[in-house]
Scaffold this motif. Structure first.
Motif, PDB file in Angstrom:
ATOM      1  N   GLU A   1       0.961  -1.209  -0.100  1.00 10.32           N
ATOM      2  CA  GLU A   1       0.045   0.042   0.101  1.00 10.32           C
ATOM      3  C   GLU A   1       0.693   1.344  -0.068  1.00 10.32           C
ATOM      4  O   GLU A   1       0.442   2.379  -0.573  1.00 10.32           O
ATOM      5  N   LEU A   2       1.928   1.157   0.538  1.00  3.84           N
ATOM      6  CA  LEU A   2       3.010   2.279   0.756  1.00  3.84           C
ATOM      7  C   LEU A   2       3.572   2.580  -0.755  1.00  3.84           C
ATOM      8  O   LEU A   2       3.659   3.750  -1.207  1.00  3.84           O
ATOM      9  N   ILE A   3       3.808   1.545  -1.560  1.00  3.52           N
ATOM     10  CA  ILE A   3       4.274   1.639  -2.738  1.00  3.52           C
ATOM     11  C   ILE A   3       3.319   2.215  -3.753  1.00  3.52           C
ATOM     12  O   ILE A   3       3.616   2.995  -4.274  1.00  3.52           O
TER      13      ILE A   3
ATOM     14  N   THR B   1       1.480   6.924  -6.706  1.00  2.10           N
ATOM     15  CA  THR B   1       0.616   7.838  -7.272  1.00  2.10           C
ATOM     16  C   THR B   1       1.167   9.479  -7.141  1.00  2.10           C
ATOM     17  O   THR B   1       0.770  10.205  -8.023  1.00  2.10           O
ATOM     18  N   HIS B   2       1.722   9.623  -5.835  1.00  2.00           N
ATOM     19  CA  HIS B   2       1.946  10.862  -5.702  1.00  2.00           C
ATOM     20  C   HIS B   2       3.406  11.570  -6.558  1.00  2.00           C
ATOM     21  O   HIS B   2       3.523  12.579  -7.097  1.00  2.00           O
ATOM     22  N   PHE B   3       4.238  10.322  -6.805  1.00  2.00           N
ATOM     23  CA  PHE B   3       5.463  10.769  -7.565  1.00  2.00           C
ATOM     24  C   PHE B   3       5.253  10.418  -8.996  1.00  2.00           C
ATOM     25  O   PHE B   3       6.336  10.975  -9.824  1.00  2.00           O
ATOM     26  N   ALA B   4       4.145   9.838  -9.493  1.00  2.00           N
ATOM     27  CA  ALA B   4       3.967   9.787 -11.182  1.00  2.00           C
ATOM     28  C   ALA B   4       3.829  11.148 -11.789  1.00  2.00           C
ATOM     29  O   ALA B   4       4.382  11.109 -12.713  1.00  2.00           O
ATOM     30  N   GLY B   5       3.092  12.130 -11.364  1.00  2.37           N
ATOM     31  CA  GLY B   5       2.892  13.354 -12.148  1.00  2.37           C
ATOM     32  C   GLY B   5       4.319  14.260 -12.095  1.00  2.37           C
ATOM     33  O   GLY B   5       4.553  15.060 -12.862  1.00  2.37           O
TER      34      GLY B   5
ATOM     35  N   MET C   1      10.546  13.236 -11.419  1.00  3.13           N
ATOM     36  CA  MET C   1      11.691  12.687 -10.686  1.00  3.13           C
ATOM     37  C   MET C   1      11.367  11.150 -10.332  1.00  3.13           C
ATOM     38  O   MET C   1      10.088  10.720 -10.521  1.00  3.13           O
ATOM     39  N   ALA C   2      12.469  10.431  -9.944  1.00  2.00           N
ATOM     40  CA  ALA C   2      12.184   8.969  -9.827  1.00  2.00           C
ATOM     41  C   ALA C   2      11.513   8.972  -8.322  1.00  2.00           C
ATOM     42  O   ALA C   2      11.678   9.512  -7.531  1.00  2.00           O
ATOM     43  N   MET C   3      10.980   7.565  -8.486  1.00  2.00           N
ATOM     44  CA  MET C   3      10.349   7.362  -6.929  1.00  2.00           C
ATOM     45  C   MET C   3      11.486   6.804  -5.971  1.00  2.00           C
ATOM     46  O   MET C   3      12.363   6.343  -6.322  1.00  2.00           O
ATOM     47  N   PRO C   4      10.988   7.311  -4.810  1.00  2.00           N
ATOM     48  CA  PRO C   4      12.139   7.189  -3.777  1.00  2.00           C
ATOM     49  C   PRO C   4      12.254   5.569  -3.310  1.00  2.00           C
ATOM     50  O   PRO C   4      11.278   4.822  -3.430  1.00  2.00           O
ATOM     51  N   LYS C   5      13.464   5.346  -2.899  1.00  4.82           N
ATOM     52  CA  LYS C   5      13.693   3.853  -2.602  1.00  4.82           C
ATOM     53  C   LYS C   5      13.297   3.635  -1.036  1.00  4.82           C
ATOM     54  O   LYS C   5      14.137   4.588  -0.073  1.00  4.82           O
ATOM     55  N   ILE C   6      12.575   2.792  -0.630  1.00  5.38           N
ATOM     56  CA  ILE C   6      12.005   2.365   0.719  1.00  5.38           C
ATOM     57  C   ILE C   6      13.252   1.607   1.494  1.00  5.38           C
ATOM     58  O   ILE C   6      13.616   0.562   0.872  1.00  5.38           O
TER      59      ILE C   6
END
Length: 97
Positions: A25-27, A32-36, A39-44
């Motif tokens: 769920e976190l991913i 959804t927030h980083f798609a627009g 920049m790259a999605m952060p690494k958990i």
């Protein structure tokens, strides 16, 4: 080994979720927030259901904090080292001999 000036510095962001969620769920929430954003999605790095740590590029840290502060997530601390965040928000139990 790559020189930091070429790779860029990494920053770690501690965050808290409004409600308990799974890592999947976190991913989905981060995606959804980083798609627009451009920049790259952060690494958990670490996540325990309520609190977690993500790694972002140092040049995009302000933009990442803005994207992560929403109705599902709240950022707590930004640091250049994992040790600082882990000492403050993920304390290890003391060893007893």
């Amino acid at each position: 080994m790559v020189v930091k000036s070429k790779r860029g510095r990494r920053r770690y962001i501690a965050f808290e979720t409004k409600q308990k969620m799974s890592e999947d769920e976190l991913i989905g929430c981060l995606r959804t927030h980083f798609a627009g954003a451009a920049m790259a999605m952060p690494k958990i790095i670490q996540f325990n259901g309520n609190r977690g740590i993500v790694r972002v590029n140092g040049t995009n840290v302000d933009k990442a904090r803005t994207l992560m502060n929403n109705n599902e997530l709240k950022t707590l601390l930004t640091s250049g080292t994992l040790l600082t965040i882990r000492e403050r928000y993920f304390p290890t139990p003391e060893k007893r001999y």
